[in-house]
Write a protein that holds these residues in place. Structure first.
Motif, PDB file in Angstrom:
ATOM      1  N   UNK A 139       0.503  -1.699  -0.308  1.00  0.00           N
ATOM      2  CA  UNK A 139       0.229  -0.021  -0.216  1.00  0.00           C
ATOM      3  C   UNK A 139       0.989   1.382   0.074  1.00  0.00           C
ATOM      4  N   UNK A 140       0.143   2.413  -0.895  1.00  0.00           N
ATOM      5  CA  UNK A 140       1.140   3.552  -0.988  1.00  0.00           C
ATOM      6  C   UNK A 140       0.075   4.460  -0.453  1.00  0.00           C
ATOM      7  N   UNK A 141       0.649   5.760  -0.195  1.00  0.00           N
ATOM      8  CA  UNK A 141       0.035   6.870   0.513  1.00  0.00           C
ATOM      9  C   UNK A 141      -0.853   7.246  -1.288  1.00  0.00           C
ATOM     10  N   UNK A 142      -2.292   7.557  -1.344  1.00  0.00           N
ATOM     11  CA  UNK A 142      -2.428   8.249  -2.544  1.00  0.00           C
ATOM     12  C   UNK A 142      -3.819   8.821  -2.146  1.00  0.00           C
ATOM     13  N   UNK A 143      -4.160   9.647  -2.764  1.00  0.00           N
ATOM     14  CA  UNK A 143      -5.576  10.465  -3.130  1.00  0.00           C
ATOM     15  C   UNK A 143      -5.988   9.588  -3.436  1.00  0.00           C
ATOM     16  N   UNK A 144      -7.490  10.283  -3.073  1.00  0.00           N
ATOM     17  CA  UNK A 144      -8.878   9.182  -3.482  1.00  0.00           C
ATOM     18  C   UNK A 144      -9.449  10.710  -4.288  1.00  0.00           C
ATOM     19  N   UNK A 145      -9.884  10.390  -5.702  1.00  0.00           N
ATOM     20  CA  UNK A 145     -11.075  11.623  -5.737  1.00  0.00           C
ATOM     21  C   UNK A 145     -12.297  11.041  -6.341  1.00  0.00           C
TER      22      UNK A 145
END
Length: 78
Positions: free
Chosen positions: A4-10
Motif C-alpha cells: 500500500x502507498x499513500x494516495x489521493x482518492x477522488x
C-alpha cells in the motif's frame, strides 16, 4: 502481497463523472488512474481516481478549469 502507498482518492457522485474525469486526465496527461472506490470510503458511483498525494492541487485545479465534477478528495493508504 500488494504494497500500500499513500494516495489521493477522488470520488464521484455519478459514473458519467468518473468516466469524464478519466478521459479528461488522459487527454491532459494528468497523473493517476480510475479504480474501484476503496472499502474505507463510501461514495456514490463506486469509481474513484487514484493519484500520488503531490498531484492533489494540480488535479483539483484542472478539474475545476475543465468542468469536471467530483464528490470528495481523500488521503489514504491503498
Amino acid at each position: 502481497m500488494i504494497r500500500k502507498t499513500l494516495s489521493i482518492i477522488i470520488t464521484f457522485d455519478l459514473t458519467e463523472q468518473a468516466i469524464a474525469a478519466e478521459a479528461f486526465c488522459q487527454k491532459q496527461r494528468l497523473p493517476g488512474r480510475l479504480i474501484p472506490v476503496p472499502r474505507e470510503i463510501t461514495a456514490g458511483c463506486g469509481l474513484s481516481w487514484k493519484a500520488p498525494p503531490d498531484a492533489k492541487d494540480l488535479l483539483c485545479k484542472s478539474f475545476e478549469e475543465g468542468g469536471i465534477l467530483w464528490e470528495k478528495v481523500y488521503l489514504l493508504e491503498v
